[in-house]
Design an enzyme around this catalytic site. Sequence first.
Site, mmCIF file in Angstrom:
data_model
loop_
_atom_site.group_PDB
_atom_site.id
_atom_site.type_symbol
_atom_site.label_atom_id
_atom_site.label_comp_id
_atom_site.label_asym_id
_atom_site.label_seq_id
_atom_site.Cartn_x
_atom_site.Cartn_y
_atom_site.Cartn_z
ATOM 1 N N GLU A 117 0.839 -1.200 0.000
ATOM 2 C CA GLU A 117 0.000 0.000 0.000
ATOM 3 C C GLU A 117 0.875 1.251 0.000
ATOM 4 O O GLU A 117 1.931 1.259 0.646
ATOM 5 C CB GLU A 117 -0.888 0.035 1.254
ATOM 6 C CG GLU A 117 -1.704 -1.218 1.489
ATOM 7 C CD GLU A 117 -2.290 -1.276 2.894
ATOM 8 O OE1 GLU A 117 -2.022 -0.339 3.685
ATOM 9 O OE2 GLU A 117 -2.989 -2.252 3.201
ATOM 10 N N LYS A 119 2.084 4.704 1.408
ATOM 11 C CA LYS A 119 2.048 5.281 2.757
ATOM 12 C C LYS A 119 1.676 6.757 2.624
ATOM 13 O O LYS A 119 2.522 7.602 2.344
ATOM 14 C CB LYS A 119 3.402 5.122 3.438
ATOM 15 C CG LYS A 119 3.422 5.573 4.891
ATOM 16 C CD LYS A 119 4.778 5.286 5.526
ATOM 17 C CE LYS A 119 4.793 5.715 6.985
ATOM 18 N NZ LYS A 119 4.639 7.180 7.138
ATOM 19 N N ASP A 121 0.758 10.543 3.299
ATOM 20 C CA ASP A 121 1.334 11.511 4.226
ATOM 21 C C ASP A 121 0.211 12.404 4.749
ATOM 22 O O ASP A 121 -0.021 13.508 4.254
ATOM 23 C CB ASP A 121 2.407 12.346 3.518
ATOM 24 C CG ASP A 121 3.453 12.868 4.490
ATOM 25 O OD1 ASP A 121 3.391 12.493 5.669
ATOM 26 O OD2 ASP A 121 4.324 13.640 4.061
ATOM 27 N N TYR A 229 -7.376 1.703 5.785
ATOM 28 C CA TYR A 229 -6.298 0.739 5.545
ATOM 29 C C TYR A 229 -6.314 -0.438 6.537
ATOM 30 O O TYR A 229 -5.418 -1.279 6.519
ATOM 31 C CB TYR A 229 -4.929 1.410 5.541
ATOM 32 C CG TYR A 229 -4.553 2.188 6.788
ATOM 33 C CD1 TYR A 229 -4.395 1.569 8.023
ATOM 34 C CD2 TYR A 229 -4.312 3.556 6.713
ATOM 35 C CE1 TYR A 229 -4.032 2.273 9.145
ATOM 36 C CE2 TYR A 229 -3.943 4.285 7.834
ATOM 37 C CZ TYR A 229 -3.807 3.639 9.042
ATOM 38 O OH TYR A 229 -3.446 4.349 10.161
ATOM 39 N N LYS A 318 10.469 3.786 3.220
ATOM 40 C CA LYS A 318 10.327 5.205 2.884
ATOM 41 C C LYS A 318 11.153 5.598 1.662
ATOM 42 O O LYS A 318 12.159 4.979 1.342
ATOM 43 C CB LYS A 318 10.709 6.078 4.078
ATOM 44 C CG LYS A 318 9.702 6.017 5.220
ATOM 45 C CD LYS A 318 9.943 7.139 6.203
ATOM 46 C CE LYS A 318 8.846 7.213 7.249
ATOM 47 N NZ LYS A 318 9.018 8.361 8.153
ATOM 48 N N CYS A 412 19.023 47.504 -9.644
ATOM 49 C CA CYS A 412 19.208 46.168 -10.213
ATOM 50 C C CYS A 412 20.611 45.662 -9.916
ATOM 51 O O CYS A 412 21.594 46.378 -10.165
ATOM 52 C CB CYS A 412 18.972 46.207 -11.723
ATOM 53 S SG CYS A 412 19.388 44.671 -12.569
ATOM 54 N N CYS A 415 22.475 45.563 -13.706
ATOM 55 C CA CYS A 415 22.766 46.742 -14.537
ATOM 56 C C CYS A 415 22.711 48.058 -13.781
ATOM 57 O O CYS A 415 23.084 49.099 -14.330
ATOM 58 C CB CYS A 415 21.807 46.790 -15.729
ATOM 59 S SG CYS A 415 20.106 47.216 -15.284
ATOM 60 N N CYS A 430 13.359 45.123 -12.562
ATOM 61 C CA CYS A 430 14.382 46.044 -13.051
ATOM 62 C C CYS A 430 13.804 46.837 -14.209
ATOM 63 O O CYS A 430 13.109 46.284 -15.071
ATOM 64 C CB CYS A 430 15.612 45.249 -13.520
ATOM 65 S SG CYS A 430 16.748 46.196 -14.567
ATOM 66 N N CYS A 436 19.518 45.841 -19.736
ATOM 67 C CA CYS A 436 19.985 45.019 -18.621
ATOM 68 C C CYS A 436 20.544 43.720 -19.169
ATOM 69 O O CYS A 436 19.844 42.985 -19.874
ATOM 70 C CB CYS A 436 18.846 44.736 -17.645
ATOM 71 S SG CYS A 436 19.311 43.654 -16.275
#
Length: 675
Positions: A117, A119, A121, A229, A318, A412, A415, A430, A436
Site C-alpha cells: 500500500e 504510505k 502523508d 487501511y 520510505k 538592479c 545593470c 528592473c 539590462c
Amino acid sequence: MTKARGGPAERAVELRSLIDHHNYRYYVLDEPEVPDAEYDRLLRELQDLEAKHPELITPQSPTQRVGHAPAAGFAEVRHLEPMLSLGNALNEEELEAFDRRVRERLEADREVRYAAEPKLDGAAVSLVYEQGLLVRGATRGDGSVGEDITHNVRTLSTIPLRLLGDDIPAVIEVRGEIYMPLAGFEALNDKARASGGKTFANPRNAAAGSLRQLDPKLTAERPLAFFAYGIGGLEGAGRPQRHTQMLEWLQTMGLRICPLNEVVEGVEGCRAYYRAMGEQRDRLPFEIDGVVFKVDRLDFQQTLGFVSRAPRWAIASKYPAQEQMTRLRDIEFQVGRTGALTPVARLDPVEVGGVTVSNATLHNIDEMRRKDVRPGDTVIVRRAGDVIPEVVGVVMEKRPSKARSVALPKHCPVCGSDVVRPEGEAVARCSGGLYCQAQRKESLRHFASRRAMDIVGLGTKLIDQLVEAEMIETPADLYRLQEDALAGLERMGEKSATRLVEALKKSKKTTLARFLFGLGIREVGEVTAASLASHFGSIEPIMEATAEQLQSVPDVGPVVAAHVAAFFHQTHNREVIAALREEGVVWPDTTPTAGEPGPLSGKVFVISGSFEWMTRDQAKQRIEALGGKVTGSVSSKTDYLLCGKDPGSKLKKASELGIEVLSEPELSDFLCSKQ
C-alpha cells in the site's frame, strides 16, 4: 547533531527530551520545527542506543509509545485496540532482513504474500461504527488514547455516516488516513495568500491542522479526504482470512480504500512495487512518503505478533525525504527575462528528494518577509519531484542573535537600473529592459527557443558568449552575425559557425504567432500569441491597437491587454521589430478572424498523456485552428479531455467532473466532423 558528553545515559536523556519536544510541536500544535528526516534520525539514534543498552529503556521513552498525549480542548478517547506504529526499512538490506525474519518465524518454505500500500502523508484516525452508524472519530494520540474529533470527521464526504449492506458488525473500529489532495492543498494556500493568512508548509500539516479545529465548520471548508487501511476492534462478525479481503469488505460497506493497493510475492515483489510507486510518486494526486508492506494472511499476522509497540508482520519502506534542514548562507536577487527580481536562498548543500540542493527559491519579497527568512538561519528546504526547491520555513530556535533581514534592492544587481514595484503587485522589476544584461540574455534565449523562432544551435552558453563579447544587444543583431566572427568564439569553429548562420537564415521564415511569442511580452504565451495573430491577421493592427481593442481578442483580459499595449507603445521595441523585418524576418499575413468564430469557439480542451500519430503540439494546433482553446488543467470549465497513454490524475478528475474524454482516434473523427 552534537552528542552530549558523559556517555549513553546522558545522550538518551537528551534524545528523549528532543523527541518529546518535536512530538509536542507535531501532534499537539501542528507546527513541526524540523522535517521528518531529522525526526527519524533522532528516533533511530535513540532506538539504536537502547538496543545496545537495554537498561536505559524506560516506560516513558518515545520508543515505547506513539505520538503525544491529547491537547487540551479535546475529550480523550481510548481506542478499542492500540493504534500501533510501524518499523521502517531505510534501504533494501533492511527490507530483505524484514522478509527473512518473517519467513524464519513462519518457517515458510516459499515466498510470503504481502499486501502493498502507498504510505499516505496525512493524519491517522480511528472511526468507530456501532450497528453501522458512525459514533466516534479519534486521532492516533499516544496510540492508546487519542483526541475525540467526531464532529470534524463527520464533515468529510469521503467518510460514510452509515455503513452499507445488511451484514454489518455490531461494532467495528476502522483505521485509516485523512489526507489533503494536492489540488486542494494548493487552492487552500492560494486562498490564504490572497487574504494575507497563514499558509501550510505541506499537505500533511494542512490535514492535521484541519482536523484539530474546534469549530467543525472550519474543518468542513477544508478539502480533506479519507482512505481506510485496516480495522482495530471488531464485535459481532468474523475477520476475513486475508488483509486484502478485509479491505475489500470495508469497501463493500462504503469505505474508500486506495486504488493503488496490490498483493505482491516475496521481497522481489516488494522491491518492484516500491520502484513503481516511486516512479508514479510525483504524478499522484496526493503525497506519499513511502510504501507499507503487510503480511497478507491474518493468521500469519497472529503468529508473528508484535515487538514493543510495532507489528512484526508489517514494515514501512520510505522514499528519500522531500524535506531537509540546512543553513542559509545568503540571500541574493536574480533578474529574470521580464526583469522580475526573485530572492534566492544560497544554502549549505543538502540532499533533498535524492538530489543535492544548494539553492532554493523564496518566490518574491512578500513571501520572504512573511516567512522572515534571514542569512544565517537554519531553514527547512522542500523539493517534490521536478519542482524547484523552496524554503518552507525557519527553525526559529536555531536563529543566530546577529541574523538580520534582507531588504529589496533599490537598484538592479546586474545593470544598476532602478528597481520598481507596481502598486498591488508582489513582483519587483528592473527597469533596464534590453539594456539590462540579465534580461538581454534571457530575452534572446526566449526569442531563439524552439516554440518561438526555433534557431537551432543557438543555445544558452553561446548566447552568453555573444552578449558578453558585446556582439549582440537585440534580437535583430543575431541576423547580422558573420561566419568568421562566430568561428573565433570558444568551441565554435568554421563548421559550427556555418551551421548557425544557416539556422538563422532558416528561422527568418516564421509565423506571426511564433514571432509575437518570441518578443517576450509579459503574460503573452503561445495561446495568447496565436489568438492575437488569428484575430488581427498582421502585426500592424496589433501594434496600433488600444487596450480596449485588444480585449476583444479571446483569452485577452485587461491585464494582458495593458501589457501588450504598453510593449508596443515603447519606441525601442518598435525599433527592434523594424530592424528584424529589415534583416529579412517575414511571416505570411492571414485573414483576420475578428468577429468570425470558428466551429470550436468557446470550447475548452485539456491534453494529457502521450500519443502515437501526432504530438501534443500538433493536437493543440489542430484544435486552436478551429477556434478551440487548450488549457493545462482540468476544471469545471473544461469541455473535453484528449486522453493518450499514461494520462495521470487529469483523467480521474475529468471523470469526477463528468467531462467528455476523447481518445486520439476519436479526436481525429471529432475534428474532421467540425471542418
